[in-house]
Design a protein around this motif. Sequence first.
Motif, PDB file in Angstrom:
ATOM      1  N   LYS A   1       0.823  -1.211   0.000  1.00  0.00           N
ATOM      2  CA  LYS A   1       0.000   0.000   0.000  1.00  0.00           C
ATOM      3  C   LYS A   1       0.858   1.261   0.000  1.00  0.00           C
ATOM      4  O   LYS A   1       0.532   2.252  -0.657  1.00  0.00           O
ATOM      5  CB  LYS A   1      -0.950  -0.015   1.199  1.00  0.00           C
ATOM      6  CG  LYS A   1      -2.057  -1.064   1.098  1.00  0.00           C
ATOM      7  CD  LYS A   1      -3.005  -1.000   2.270  1.00  0.00           C
ATOM      8  CE  LYS A   1      -4.152  -1.983   2.109  1.00  0.00           C
ATOM      9  NZ  LYS A   1      -5.047  -1.616   0.981  1.00  0.00           N
TER      10      LYS A   1
ATOM     11  N   SER B   1       1.098   4.123  -2.937  1.00  0.00           N
ATOM     12  CA  SER B   1       0.969   5.545  -2.617  1.00  0.00           C
ATOM     13  C   SER B   1       2.127   6.349  -3.206  1.00  0.00           C
ATOM     14  O   SER B   1       1.945   7.484  -3.649  1.00  0.00           O
ATOM     15  CB  SER B   1       0.908   5.739  -1.102  1.00  0.00           C
ATOM     16  OG  SER B   1       0.816   7.096  -0.762  1.00  0.00           O
TER      17      SER B   1
ATOM     18  N   ARG C   1       8.280  12.646   2.893  1.00  0.00           N
ATOM     19  CA  ARG C   1       7.362  12.044   1.942  1.00  0.00           C
ATOM     20  C   ARG C   1       7.019  10.613   2.338  1.00  0.00           C
ATOM     21  O   ARG C   1       5.880  10.177   2.221  1.00  0.00           O
ATOM     22  CB  ARG C   1       7.948  12.075   0.524  1.00  0.00           C
ATOM     23  CG  ARG C   1       6.911  11.636  -0.498  1.00  0.00           C
ATOM     24  CD  ARG C   1       7.366  11.811  -1.930  1.00  0.00           C
ATOM     25  NE  ARG C   1       6.357  11.302  -2.831  1.00  0.00           N
ATOM     26  CZ  ARG C   1       6.563  11.005  -4.106  1.00  0.00           C
ATOM     27  NH1 ARG C   1       7.757  11.202  -4.637  1.00  0.00           N
ATOM     28  NH2 ARG C   1       5.597  10.533  -4.859  1.00  0.00           N
TER      29      ARG C   1
ATOM     30  N   ALA D   1       4.593  10.822   5.225  1.00  0.00           N
ATOM     31  CA  ALA D   1       3.241  11.173   4.778  1.00  0.00           C
ATOM     32  C   ALA D   1       2.549   9.986   4.114  1.00  0.00           C
ATOM     33  O   ALA D   1       1.347   9.746   4.326  1.00  0.00           O
ATOM     34  CB  ALA D   1       3.299  12.360   3.819  1.00  0.00           C
ATOM     35  N   ALA D   2       3.291   9.225   3.318  1.00  0.00           N
ATOM     36  CA  ALA D   2       2.722   8.058   2.639  1.00  0.00           C
ATOM     37  C   ALA D   2       2.274   7.005   3.643  1.00  0.00           C
ATOM     38  O   ALA D   2       1.200   6.411   3.504  1.00  0.00           O
ATOM     39  CB  ALA D   2       3.743   7.468   1.665  1.00  0.00           C
TER      40      ALA D   2
ATOM     41  N   ILE E   1       1.523   7.474   6.912  1.00  0.00           N
ATOM     42  CA  ILE E   1       0.383   7.964   7.698  1.00  0.00           C
ATOM     43  C   ILE E   1      -0.907   7.835   6.895  1.00  0.00           C
ATOM     44  O   ILE E   1      -1.961   7.440   7.426  1.00  0.00           O
ATOM     45  CB  ILE E   1       0.619   9.421   8.136  1.00  0.00           C
ATOM     46  CG1 ILE E   1       1.730   9.472   9.199  1.00  0.00           C
ATOM     47  CG2 ILE E   1      -0.665  10.046   8.678  1.00  0.00           C
ATOM     48  CD1 ILE E   1       2.093  10.865   9.665  1.00  0.00           C
ATOM     49  N   LYS E   2      -0.839   8.140   5.624  1.00  0.00           N
ATOM     50  CA  LYS E   2      -2.014   8.006   4.755  1.00  0.00           C
ATOM     51  C   LYS E   2      -2.505   6.563   4.722  1.00  0.00           C
ATOM     52  O   LYS E   2      -3.713   6.290   4.849  1.00  0.00           O
ATOM     53  CB  LYS E   2      -1.671   8.481   3.337  1.00  0.00           C
ATOM     54  CG  LYS E   2      -2.810   8.345   2.346  1.00  0.00           C
ATOM     55  CD  LYS E   2      -2.359   8.768   0.943  1.00  0.00           C
ATOM     56  CE  LYS E   2      -3.478   8.549  -0.075  1.00  0.00           C
ATOM     57  NZ  LYS E   2      -3.026   8.911  -1.455  1.00  0.00           N
ATOM     58  N   VAL E   3      -1.585   5.633   4.554  1.00  0.00           N
ATOM     59  CA  VAL E   3      -1.932   4.215   4.495  1.00  0.00           C
ATOM     60  C   VAL E   3      -2.504   3.727   5.820  1.00  0.00           C
ATOM     61  O   VAL E   3      -3.494   2.987   5.857  1.00  0.00           O
ATOM     62  CB  VAL E   3      -0.695   3.378   4.105  1.00  0.00           C
ATOM     63  CG1 VAL E   3      -0.923   1.892   4.374  1.00  0.00           C
ATOM     64  CG2 VAL E   3      -0.344   3.599   2.643  1.00  0.00           C
TER      65      VAL E   3
ATOM     66  N   GLN F   1      -4.192   5.197   7.893  1.00  0.00           N
ATOM     67  CA  GLN F   1      -5.522   5.737   8.159  1.00  0.00           C
ATOM     68  C   GLN F   1      -6.602   5.100   7.287  1.00  0.00           C
ATOM     69  O   GLN F   1      -7.791   5.363   7.484  1.00  0.00           O
ATOM     70  CB  GLN F   1      -5.512   7.257   7.940  1.00  0.00           C
ATOM     71  CG  GLN F   1      -4.695   8.020   8.972  1.00  0.00           C
ATOM     72  CD  GLN F   1      -4.567   9.492   8.651  1.00  0.00           C
ATOM     73  OE1 GLN F   1      -4.765   9.925   7.507  1.00  0.00           O
ATOM     74  NE2 GLN F   1      -4.224  10.288   9.656  1.00  0.00           N
ATOM     75  N   GLU F   2      -6.205   4.257   6.349  1.00  0.00           N
ATOM     76  CA  GLU F   2      -7.180   3.599   5.502  1.00  0.00           C
ATOM     77  C   GLU F   2      -8.019   2.626   6.330  1.00  0.00           C
ATOM     78  O   GLU F   2      -7.472   1.835   7.106  1.00  0.00           O
ATOM     79  CB  GLU F   2      -6.473   2.831   4.372  1.00  0.00           C
ATOM     80  CG  GLU F   2      -5.789   3.713   3.352  1.00  0.00           C
ATOM     81  CD  GLU F   2      -5.152   2.910   2.239  1.00  0.00           C
ATOM     82  OE1 GLU F   2      -5.439   1.696   2.138  1.00  0.00           O
ATOM     83  OE2 GLU F   2      -4.362   3.498   1.461  1.00  0.00           O
TER      84      GLU F   2
END
Length: 332
Positions: A63, A67, A276, A279-280, A282-284, A286-287
């Motif tokens: 994942k 991203s 970067r 950020a990638a 943290i985004k994953v 939160q899915e």
Amino acid sequence: MKQVQFNVKSLLAKLIVMLTISMVGIGNSFAQTAWPNAQTIRFIVPFTPGSGTDVIARLIANKVADSLGTSIFIENKPGAGGTIGAALVAKSAPDGYTFLIQSSGHVVNPFIYSGLPYDTLKDFAAVTSLVQLPNVMVTSPNAGYTSVADLIAKAQANPGSKNYASAGNGSATHMNAEKFRIAAKINANHIPYKGTPDAITDTMAGRVDWFFSPIVSALPLIKDGKLQALAVGTSKRSIVLPNVPTTIESGAPNSSYIFWVGIFAPSKTPTKIINRMNAAIIKVMQEPAVVEQLHRLGAESMVMSPEKFDQMVKTEMDSAAILVKESKMVVN
């Protein structure tokens, strides 16, 4: 005069060619600094496949790769409590293509291994912590332990007669076991293994009396009745084992331990790359699908900024130094 003009024109032509080549070189340089490019990113896991740290790395790798628009390869480099894989990352180029997925045992190793080939604080750049994982104290169903209190009583009655496993010296499983041993006031023998799977195998077979396994690794075997869960090592019960008490509830005060997994890069990795990747991740994390998977494994997301993670590592090292001294922990 004509000869001079010819030479001047020839010189100008050469300069133009050289300048063109130089500009192409600069263009290639800029292209090479664009991150990530087609090169595969490596996640070095310094433990065996199937360990808690490995499970988390594999859960997020694809994942995170999606991203970032690249590919990520998991490479296991187990041994010496995670120091072999850590040393590999510490010596890698700080170009954003090699990262270390490490457990909380990372902060312990400086205090139990002499002559580490790296500096835990200076040779790594903190990216983010990933999760916190409860450990579960497991025994063989045939070992005859009815509870933690029963295990403590039998260990105290015969000092030095019991053995407990870990996934390696200084690993999170080892630290949890030491906190429990000190709190329970028992004398037992530490048996370090190369990784969690080996420790679980010998625990199931009854060759060791107990093991503080990451829940993510032991849960299927607990459900199948191949391992007996006596207690979890955290301060609160696990959502996936709600009927299993904590070691504190079971009569071992001050025995809770947080097993965390985090990601590091070699020091001097550019801040833009660190941010970067942060950020990638943290985004994953939160899915909804990832959150659900973590909950099924008994894990909780624990992401934070690189700065906060760096400070956390320093604080954890202070705590680890105290525990190592208190437990008289040595490398076997």
